[in-house]
Write an enzyme that holds these catalytic residues in place. Structure first.
Site, PDB file in Angstrom:
ATOM      1  N   HIS A  66     -35.507  10.273 -16.134  1.00  0.00           N
ATOM      2  CA  HIS A  66     -35.167  11.309 -15.160  1.00  0.00           C
ATOM      3  C   HIS A  66     -34.519  12.496 -15.858  1.00  0.00           C
ATOM      4  O   HIS A  66     -34.079  12.400 -16.999  1.00  0.00           O
ATOM      5  CB  HIS A  66     -34.210  10.758 -14.093  1.00  0.00           C
ATOM      6  CG  HIS A  66     -34.900  10.033 -12.979  1.00  0.00           C
ATOM      7  ND1 HIS A  66     -34.232   9.390 -11.985  1.00  0.00           N
ATOM      8  CD2 HIS A  66     -36.221   9.869 -12.701  1.00  0.00           C
ATOM      9  CE1 HIS A  66     -35.100   8.846 -11.145  1.00  0.00           C
ATOM     10  NE2 HIS A  66     -36.304   9.121 -11.556  1.00  0.00           N
ATOM     11  N   ASP A  81     -29.311  10.465  -8.854  1.00  0.00           N
ATOM     12  CA  ASP A  81     -29.546   9.050  -9.161  1.00  0.00           C
ATOM     13  C   ASP A  81     -28.350   8.149  -8.943  1.00  0.00           C
ATOM     14  O   ASP A  81     -28.380   6.997  -9.361  1.00  0.00           O
ATOM     15  CB  ASP A  81     -29.940   8.910 -10.637  1.00  0.00           C
ATOM     16  CG  ASP A  81     -31.323   9.431 -10.906  1.00  0.00           C
ATOM     17  OD1 ASP A  81     -32.005   9.771  -9.936  1.00  0.00           O
ATOM     18  OD2 ASP A  81     -31.704   9.496 -12.078  1.00  0.00           O
ATOM     19  N   SER A 127     -41.550   9.086  -9.811  1.00  0.00           N
ATOM     20  CA  SER A 127     -40.443   9.926  -9.374  1.00  0.00           C
ATOM     21  C   SER A 127     -40.272  11.193 -10.208  1.00  0.00           C
ATOM     22  O   SER A 127     -39.436  12.019  -9.888  1.00  0.00           O
ATOM     23  CB  SER A 127     -39.137   9.147  -9.357  1.00  0.00           C
ATOM     24  OG  SER A 127     -38.690   8.925 -10.649  1.00  0.00           O
TER      25      SER A 127
END
Lengths: 219, 181
Positions: free
Chosen positions: A95, A133, A55
């Protein structure tokens, strides 16, 4: 190969074998010391992590190594790449920070306890995802300092292309069907140390002659 | 002593040492490239419309819509150890409750030097929301906007920089009607 080794051990005696065991243990202990020492310096439970999913592509691919730090006084900024672990989730996620909200006065944020000056609320997003997220937070609205494992400081691209390994291709296929989220494995022994340790062990065990500091007169 | 096994062992040890040294040299060499390119950023309009919350259906909230223009030449940031650039536009303001907000509203990943000349007239990609759910708590002067980048290397440290910034804060224009697509 091993019969010769065994004969050599028998010739050298019990004490020498004990010393070899000690040698072996010290190699392993030094690896562990480096790992834990790094963790102490960087103030994170795992200073080196391996990326497990896609991702954050094209920034990070599977197999890339990331180097983390997390000093106690750390502030996070937008654009920083953080590794976070939500309570209840088994795998940490790496992330990028999309929003930061720094509290400077005592304030009540909807859905949270009263926040004190210095507290920080974060929202993250994977570069390869379309949305933030919030669905991964398992009911939380914001990430906080306590959830963050570390901030990514450095990076080394994978040396072996994991996507070429057939057994992992299925995983990649799974990833394409669902919303990807980068997962990382916390390695107790990071790969470089593992390889080196193995190399040293091989070198010690296959050493053709005992080292001079062990037995200088008896052989 | 000179068995095939020991030769292979020595060779692999030597190769891995060399690889490590090379990687370290590449990582250090990228510290020598310290280009700091600047670009232009102008905010055409910032409008706030009432919206529905996806997460809490009964909660009232507002979305900001930012129209902006960016021109920047970021080619100097590409050198032999640049894997990609992560370019992002963020809004920064302190609301009346004392919360300092920075919110990324647009980003772009640039992977090639040829794509590093940026000329964008666009609108925010990501929802621009105020943490107290209403922009009435945003300062009357408005918000600052800045264009920042993150240089991501093949090996080595991540570096950050700022390519442009608005000189004056830009006001939020509050609209009564929901946003019409």
């Amino acid at each position: 190969m091993f019969t010769e080794e065994l004969r050599a051990f028998r010739r050298l005696g019990f004490r020498h074998v004990l010393l070899q065991v000690l040698n072996f243990a010290s190699v392993i202990a030094s690896g562990l010391m480096i790992w834990k020492g790094l963790g102490l310096i960087t103030n994170t439970e795992s200073p080196i992590v391996v990326v497990l999913s896609g991702s954050m592509e094209p920034a990070f691919y599977r197999g890339d190594l990331l180097f983390l730090t997390n000093p106690a006084s750390e502030r996070y900024h937008t654009g920083d790449i953080t590794v976070y672990k939500i309570p209840g989730a088994d795998i940490p996620i790496v992330h990028r920070v999309l929003e930061t909200h720094d509290v400077s006065k005592t304030v009540k944020i909807p859905g949270l306890d009263t926040k004190q000056p210095g507290d920080q609320l974060l929202l993250t997003k994977g570069d390869n995802n379309y949305v933030d997220d919030i669905e991964l937070y398992q009911g939380l609205d914001w990430l906080e300092k306590k959830h963050i494992v570390g901030k990514v400081r450095g990076h080394r691209s994978h040396l072996v292309n994991i996507r070429q390994i057939p057994t992992l291709r299925r995983l990649r296929h799974d990833r394409d069907e669902r919303l990807p989220s980068v997962k990382i494995r916390i390695t107790r022994y990071p790969r470089p140390i593992g390889v080196n340790t193995a190399r040293i062990i091989v070198a010690v065990l296959t050493r053709p002659r005992p080292p001079s500091y062990l037995v200088s007169s008896s052989v | 002593m000179h068995s095939l096994y020991s030769r292979v062992n020595n060779l692999s040890a030597f190769l891995s040492t060399c690889t490590m040294a090379l990687l370290a040299a590449i990582a250090l060499s990228s510290l020598l490239f310290n280009a700091d390119p600047k670009g232009d950023l102008s905010i055409a309009s910032v409008k706030v419309h009432p919206a529905k919350s996806h997460r809490y259906p009964r909660k009232k909230m507002e979305n900001g819509f930012v129209n902006f223009n960016i021109t920047a030449d970021l080619t100097p940031l590409f050198h032999w150890n640049t894997k990609q650039l992560f370019l992002y536009l963020e809004a920064e303001y302190q609301n009346t409750k004392g919360v300092n907000n920075s919110v990324v509203i647009w980003d772009r990943i640039i992977r090639r030097k040829e794509d590093a000349v940026i000329n964008v007239a666009g609108r925010n990609k990501y929802a621009f929301k105020e943490i107290s759910s209403s922009f009435k708590n945003a300062p009357t002067a408005g918000s600052h906007y800045s264009l920042k980048y993150n240089v991501m290397p093949y090996v080595g440290a991540l570096t950050y920089g700022e390519a442009a910034r608005t000189s004056e804060p830009v006001e939020f224009t509050i609209e009564a009607a929901p946003y019409e697509v």
